[in-house]
Motif scaffolding. Structure first.
Motif, PDB file in Angstrom:
ATOM      1  N   LEU A   1       0.829  -1.208   0.000  1.00 29.72           N
ATOM      2  CA  LEU A   1       0.000   0.000   0.000  1.00 29.72           C
ATOM      3  C   LEU A   1       0.862   1.255   0.000  1.00 29.72           C
ATOM      4  O   LEU A   1       0.596   2.210  -0.744  1.00 29.72           O
ATOM      5  N   LEU A   2       1.903   1.270   0.812  1.00 29.75           N
ATOM      6  CA  LEU A   2       2.798   2.429   0.816  1.00 29.75           C
ATOM      7  C   LEU A   2       3.444   2.610  -0.557  1.00 29.75           C
ATOM      8  O   LEU A   2       3.576   3.744  -1.049  1.00 29.75           O
ATOM      9  N   LYS A   3       3.820   1.524  -1.191  1.00 23.49           N
ATOM     10  CA  LYS A   3       4.394   1.617  -2.536  1.00 23.49           C
ATOM     11  C   LYS A   3       3.390   2.217  -3.517  1.00 23.49           C
ATOM     12  O   LYS A   3       3.735   3.064  -4.353  1.00 23.49           O
ATOM     13  N   ALA A   4       2.137   1.765  -3.424  1.00 27.28           N
ATOM     14  CA  ALA A   4       1.116   2.263  -4.348  1.00 27.28           C
ATOM     15  C   ALA A   4       0.884   3.751  -4.154  1.00 27.28           C
ATOM     16  O   ALA A   4       0.709   4.510  -5.138  1.00 27.28           O
ATOM     17  N   VAL A   5       0.871   4.202  -2.914  1.00 26.75           N
ATOM     18  CA  VAL A   5       0.680   5.629  -2.627  1.00 26.75           C
ATOM     19  C   VAL A   5       1.801   6.451  -3.255  1.00 26.75           C
ATOM     20  O   VAL A   5       1.559   7.489  -3.890  1.00 26.75           O
ATOM     21  N   VAL A   6       3.034   5.961  -3.102  1.00 29.27           N
ATOM     22  CA  VAL A   6       4.181   6.676  -3.670  1.00 29.27           C
ATOM     23  C   VAL A   6       4.154   6.603  -5.190  1.00 29.27           C
ATOM     24  O   VAL A   6       4.411   7.589  -5.898  1.00 29.27           O
ATOM     25  N   ARG A   7       3.820   5.445  -5.715  1.00 27.89           N
ATOM     26  CA  ARG A   7       3.797   5.242  -7.168  1.00 27.89           C
ATOM     27  C   ARG A   7       2.798   6.193  -7.838  1.00 27.89           C
ATOM     28  O   ARG A   7       3.052   6.694  -8.938  1.00 27.89           O
ATOM     29  N   GLN A   8       1.679   6.460  -7.173  1.00 25.32           N
ATOM     30  CA  GLN A   8       0.659   7.354  -7.721  1.00 25.32           C
ATOM     31  C   GLN A   8       0.958   8.821  -7.466  1.00 25.32           C
ATOM     32  O   GLN A   8       0.200   9.700  -7.886  1.00 25.32           O
ATOM     33  N   GLY A   9       2.041   9.097  -6.765  1.00 25.36           N
ATOM     34  CA  GLY A   9       2.461  10.475  -6.571  1.00 25.36           C
ATOM     35  C   GLY A   9       1.774  11.201  -5.430  1.00 25.36           C
ATOM     36  O   GLY A   9       1.878  12.431  -5.331  1.00 25.36           O
ATOM     37  N   PHE A  10       1.084  10.463  -4.534  1.00 27.37           N
ATOM     38  CA  PHE A  10       0.385  11.125  -3.435  1.00 27.37           C
ATOM     39  C   PHE A  10       1.303  11.505  -2.285  1.00 27.37           C
ATOM     40  O   PHE A  10       0.976  12.386  -1.484  1.00 27.37           O
ATOM     41  N   ALA A  11       2.444  10.805  -2.154  1.00 23.76           N
ATOM     42  CA  ALA A  11       3.344  11.070  -1.035  1.00 23.76           C
ATOM     43  C   ALA A  11       4.689  10.422  -1.346  1.00 23.76           C
ATOM     44  O   ALA A  11       4.852   9.744  -2.373  1.00 23.76           O
ATOM     45  N   VAL A  12       5.654  10.644  -0.458  1.00 21.27           N
ATOM     46  CA  VAL A  12       6.934   9.946  -0.519  1.00 21.27           C
ATOM     47  C   VAL A  12       7.079   9.151   0.776  1.00 21.27           C
ATOM     48  O   VAL A  12       6.362   9.381   1.751  1.00 21.27           O
ATOM     49  N   THR A  13       8.024   8.211   0.782  1.00 21.68           N
ATOM     50  CA  THR A  13       8.240   7.411   1.990  1.00 21.68           C
ATOM     51  C   THR A  13       9.718   7.113   2.133  1.00 21.68           C
ATOM     52  O   THR A  13      10.556   7.615   1.368  1.00 21.68           O
ATOM     53  N   THR A  14      10.057   6.298   3.113  1.00 17.94           N
ATOM     54  CA  THR A  14      11.415   5.777   3.260  1.00 17.94           C
ATOM     55  C   THR A  14      11.341   4.263   3.375  1.00 17.94           C
ATOM     56  O   THR A  14      10.493   3.728   4.093  1.00 17.94           O
ATOM     57  N   PHE A  15      12.220   3.605   2.652  1.00 19.10           N
ATOM     58  CA  PHE A  15      12.379   2.163   2.741  1.00 19.10           C
ATOM     59  C   PHE A  15      13.857   1.849   2.851  1.00 19.10           C
ATOM     60  O   PHE A  15      14.719   2.673   2.494  1.00 19.10           O
ATOM     61  N   LEU A  16      14.149   0.637   3.296  1.00 16.79           N
ATOM     62  CA  LEU A  16      15.515   0.147   3.170  1.00 16.79           C
ATOM     63  C   LEU A  16      15.823  -0.103   1.696  1.00 16.79           C
ATOM     64  O   LEU A  16      14.941  -0.412   0.900  1.00 16.79           O
ATOM     65  N   ARG A  17      17.079   0.034   1.344  1.00 19.31           N
ATOM     66  CA  ARG A  17      17.468  -0.083  -0.058  1.00 19.31           C
ATOM     67  C   ARG A  17      17.015  -1.401  -0.678  1.00 19.31           C
ATOM     68  O   ARG A  17      16.627  -1.455  -1.848  1.00 19.31           O
ATOM     69  N   MET A  18      17.023  -2.482   0.097  1.00 16.86           N
ATOM     70  CA  MET A  18      16.672  -3.793  -0.443  1.00 16.86           C
ATOM     71  C   MET A  18      15.255  -3.848  -0.993  1.00 16.86           C
ATOM     72  O   MET A  18      14.956  -4.645  -1.874  1.00 16.86           O
ATOM     73  N   VAL A  19      14.370  -2.995  -0.487  1.00 14.37           N
ATOM     74  CA  VAL A  19      12.968  -3.023  -0.898  1.00 14.37           C
ATOM     75  C   VAL A  19      12.802  -2.567  -2.339  1.00 14.37           C
ATOM     76  O   VAL A  19      11.833  -2.924  -3.015  1.00 14.37           O
ATOM     77  N   LEU A  20      13.742  -1.794  -2.851  1.00 14.45           N
ATOM     78  CA  LEU A  20      13.606  -1.187  -4.178  1.00 14.45           C
ATOM     79  C   LEU A  20      14.337  -1.952  -5.273  1.00 14.45           C
ATOM     80  O   LEU A  20      14.349  -1.505  -6.421  1.00 14.45           O
ATOM     81  N   GLU A  21      14.904  -3.093  -4.948  1.00 10.37           N
ATOM     82  CA  GLU A  21      15.725  -3.798  -5.933  1.00 10.37           C
ATOM     83  C   GLU A  21      14.933  -4.244  -7.154  1.00 10.37           C
ATOM     84  O   GLU A  21      15.475  -4.332  -8.251  1.00 10.37           O
ATOM     85  N   GLU A  22      13.643  -4.514  -6.998  1.00  9.98           N
ATOM     86  CA  GLU A  22      12.829  -4.974  -8.144  1.00  9.98           C
ATOM     87  C   GLU A  22      11.619  -4.064  -8.334  1.00  9.98           C
ATOM     88  O   GLU A  22      10.517  -4.518  -8.615  1.00  9.98           O
ATOM     89  N   GLU A  23      11.829  -2.751  -8.192  1.00  4.12           N
ATOM     90  CA  GLU A  23      10.751  -1.764  -8.345  1.00  4.12           C
ATOM     91  C   GLU A  23      11.174  -0.697  -9.351  1.00  4.12           C
ATOM     92  O   GLU A  23      11.624   0.383  -8.977  1.00  4.12           O
ATOM     93  N   PRO A  24      11.059  -0.995 -10.654  1.00  5.20           N
ATOM     94  CA  PRO A  24      11.550  -0.044 -11.665  1.00  5.20           C
ATOM     95  C   PRO A  24      10.798   1.280 -11.677  1.00  5.20           C
ATOM     96  O   PRO A  24      11.344   2.300 -12.146  1.00  5.20           O
ATOM     97  N   ASP A  25       9.544   1.308 -11.181  1.00  6.74           N
ATOM     98  CA  ASP A  25       8.784   2.542 -11.223  1.00  6.74           C
ATOM     99  C   ASP A  25       8.855   3.330  -9.912  1.00  6.74           C
ATOM    100  O   ASP A  25       8.137   4.311  -9.728  1.00  6.74           O
ATOM    101  N   LEU A  26       9.719   2.902  -9.010  1.00  2.00           N
ATOM    102  CA  LEU A  26      10.000   3.657  -7.790  1.00  2.00           C
ATOM    103  C   LEU A  26      11.495   3.935  -7.742  1.00  2.00           C
ATOM    104  O   LEU A  26      12.307   3.113  -8.161  1.00  2.00           O
ATOM    105  N   SER A  27      11.851   5.085  -7.226  1.00  2.00           N
ATOM    106  CA  SER A  27      13.257   5.468  -7.168  1.00  2.00           C
ATOM    107  C   SER A  27      13.651   5.769  -5.731  1.00  2.00           C
ATOM    108  O   SER A  27      12.887   6.397  -4.985  1.00  2.00           O
ATOM    109  N   GLY A  28      14.846   5.342  -5.377  1.00  3.39           N
ATOM    110  CA  GLY A  28      15.380   5.635  -4.063  1.00  3.39           C
ATOM    111  C   GLY A  28      16.444   6.711  -4.151  1.00  3.39           C
ATOM    112  O   GLY A  28      17.351   6.629  -4.988  1.00  3.39           O
TER     113      GLY A  28
END
Length: 291
Positions: free
Chosen positions: A226-253
């Motif tokens: 859900l947090l990813k979807a919120v960020v992906r749609q441009g409603f907010a930003v968040t913080t994740f550990l780097r490992m969470v973004l390894e297979e998320e081409p449409d999210l940037s860390g």
């Protein structure tokens, strides 16, 4: 009475004589005779009728033999179970893992551990690090992945890994592609964060407090998708550990400047001996940790 006496008792019953029982057990015949005599003296009962070279159980001896069979069977079962545990053929491990670690870091490692020890049961509980720490203290977990700096005196741990926290933005966010962002830039955004009670959330709130700012938290959820979807749609930003973004081409860390790292450890209760199964999992995780 002891188990050796009961073993001799059953051997004499089965063999029908003290001499044959001694031969079957590879012990001296007087040792068996003395053990049975001592047992009869302790119980103040006669267990065998002795007639020349042959012996026969008395009714009291038959009752004791029934108990002896059960006790010796339980002893052999206990020895077998201990031997299986020694070889890690049976047993259970109980480990608590933070949500992000449970979804991204641990699945391949736990599967590798299970492949090595197929007879062990693995019970995994996912929760925030605060909740995991509470479960460690009350004994409902044997191992947990916790923040190294957050350990109370009753808990000890061994370093597992250091993982960088990143600001996470969608494709259209103006800070996407920046080499780094400051905390002030981060807290100027609408935020999607974990709920209170999670170290990740508490750490960001502590950083905001150190800057004298009030974070604008637009979304709260413990659900990473859900947090990813919120960020992906441009409603907010968040913080994740780097490992969470390894297979998320449409999210940037985007790294923070200066960088923010979480030091994570494998933790257990101080002075509380771990089972062999739990020690095996702890040692396996430490051996497989990133260089």
């Amino acid at each position: 009475m002891d188990l050796k006496q009961l073993t001799y008792l059953l051997a004499v019953r089965d063999a029908g004589s003290f001499t044959k029982a001694a031969n079957s057990l590879h012990v001296a015949q007087p040792a068996i005779s003395m053990a049975i005599a001592k047992l009869e003296q302790q119980l103040e009962l006669r267990l065998f009728d002795r007639q020349d070279r042959a012996v026969r159980l008395t009714p009291e001896g038959e009752v004791l033999c029934r108990h002896a069979e059960r006790l010796l069977l339980q002893m052999h079962q206990a020895e077998a179970e201990m031997a299986e545990l020694k070889g890690l053929e049976r047993g259970e491990v109980r480990i608590g893992i933070p949500y992000m670690m449970g979804s991204y870091y641990f699945p391949p490692r736990l599967m590798a551990f299970k492949h090595r020890y197929p007879g062990l049961k693995i019970r995994v509980e996912e929760a925030g690090t605060r909740e995991l720490l509470s479960r460690m203290v009350d004994g409902s977990l044997d191992l947990a992945i916790l923040i190294t700096s957050d350990l109370p005196p009753a808990i000890e741990g061994a370093h597992l890994l250091s993982e960088e926290m990143l600001m996470v933005v969608g494709d259209d966010h103006p800070l996407r592609g920046e080499p780094a962002v400051t905390l002030s830039q981060f807290f100027a955004q609408e935020l999607a964060l974990f709920r209170r009670g999670f170290y990740h959330r508490e750490h960001m709130e502590a950083l905001a407090q150190s800057l004298g700012v009030e974070p604008d938290i637009a979304f709260e959820s413990n659900l990473i998708p859900l947090l990813k979807a919120v960020v992906r749609q441009g409603f907010a930003v968040t913080t994740f550990l780097r490992m969470v973004l390894e297979e998320e081409p449409d999210l940037s860390g985007v790294p923070f400047a200066p960088p923010i790292y979480l030091d994570l450890c494998v933790a257990w209760r101080r002075g509380d001996p771990l089972s062999m199964a739990n020690r095996a999992l702890r040692d396996f995780l430490l051996k497989e940790r990133p260089a």
